[in-house]
Design a protein around this motif. Structure first.
Motif, mmCIF file in Angstrom:
data_model
loop_
_atom_site.group_PDB
_atom_site.id
_atom_site.type_symbol
_atom_site.label_atom_id
_atom_site.label_comp_id
_atom_site.label_asym_id
_atom_site.label_seq_id
_atom_site.Cartn_x
_atom_site.Cartn_y
_atom_site.Cartn_z
ATOM 1 N N UNK A 61 -7.857 2.826 -1.303
ATOM 2 C CA UNK A 61 -7.074 1.990 -1.919
ATOM 3 C C UNK A 61 -6.367 1.300 -1.480
ATOM 4 N N UNK A 62 -5.667 1.404 -0.091
ATOM 5 C CA UNK A 62 -4.599 0.404 0.560
ATOM 6 C C UNK A 62 -5.195 -1.150 0.633
ATOM 7 N N UNK A 63 -6.295 -0.970 1.368
ATOM 8 C CA UNK A 63 -7.513 -2.066 1.592
ATOM 9 C C UNK A 63 -7.630 -2.905 0.173
ATOM 10 N N UNK A 64 -7.674 -2.532 -0.973
ATOM 11 C CA UNK A 64 -8.113 -3.081 -1.952
ATOM 12 C C UNK A 64 -6.898 -3.829 -2.294
ATOM 13 N N UNK A 65 -5.145 -2.832 -2.102
ATOM 14 C CA UNK A 65 -3.966 -3.262 -2.620
ATOM 15 C C UNK A 65 -3.762 -4.471 -2.079
ATOM 16 N N UNK A 66 -4.205 -4.045 -0.524
ATOM 17 C CA UNK A 66 -3.789 -5.820 0.271
ATOM 18 C C UNK A 66 -4.655 -6.545 -0.544
ATOM 19 N N UNK B 137 3.810 -5.892 -2.784
ATOM 20 C CA UNK B 137 3.464 -3.830 -2.271
ATOM 21 C C UNK B 137 4.717 -2.951 -1.844
ATOM 22 N N UNK B 138 5.489 -4.161 -1.064
ATOM 23 C CA UNK B 138 6.972 -3.073 -0.936
ATOM 24 C C UNK B 138 7.529 -2.693 -1.904
ATOM 25 N N UNK B 139 7.853 -4.186 -2.535
ATOM 26 C CA UNK B 139 8.252 -3.427 -4.510
ATOM 27 C C UNK B 139 8.010 -2.104 -4.923
ATOM 28 N N UNK C 27 9.605 1.164 -6.099
ATOM 29 C CA UNK C 27 9.977 1.731 -7.895
ATOM 30 C C UNK C 27 9.249 2.863 -7.840
ATOM 31 N N UNK C 28 8.348 2.793 -7.309
ATOM 32 C CA UNK C 28 7.604 4.243 -7.287
ATOM 33 C C UNK C 28 8.137 5.893 -6.082
#
Length: 111
Positions: free
Chosen positions: A17-22, A30-32, A36-37
């Motif tokens: 999922x990290x790869x997809x997120x990037x 991503x940092x935001x 927030x999470x």
């Protein structure tokens, strides 16, 4: 943030999922999202812990054991154990039921 359309083949190229997120979000986005999470998780944990502590104090001050308390609350052993350990995702309905069954006034302070 732009919605992107991916096909099944597009998803298959990502191992995590990290790869997809990037692929979808910028580093700042991503940092935001992560910030927030973490804030939401911290707030949820603080509220759950406050309810847990209040119930433990209630049980002690009323000399109520676990089995008697679960009957009073009409809860399963597993549910009450999770709440008392602070490992429950409490809904507003559950909090209202606890308040009704115990007479405890539960309030939420925002600010």
């Amino acid at each position: 943030m732009t919605k992107m359309n991916f096909s099944k083949n597009d998803y298959d190229k990502f191992q995590t999922l990290d790869e997809l997120e990037k692929e979808i979000f910028s580093e700042d986005e991503i940092r935001d999202i992560h910030t927030r999470a973490l804030k939401r998780a911290k707030a949820r944990n603080e509220m759950t812990e406050a309810v847990s502590k209040a119930l433990i104090q209630y049980m002690a001050s009323h000399h109520i054991g676990f089995n008697q308390f679960k009957k009073q609350l009409h809860m399963s052993s597993a549910t009450l154990a999770k709440i008392l350990k602070g490992n429950s995702n409490l809904t507003l309905d559950t909090i209202a039921e606890i308040s009704e069954a115990t007479g405890l006034k539960i309030s939420l302070h925002i600010g």
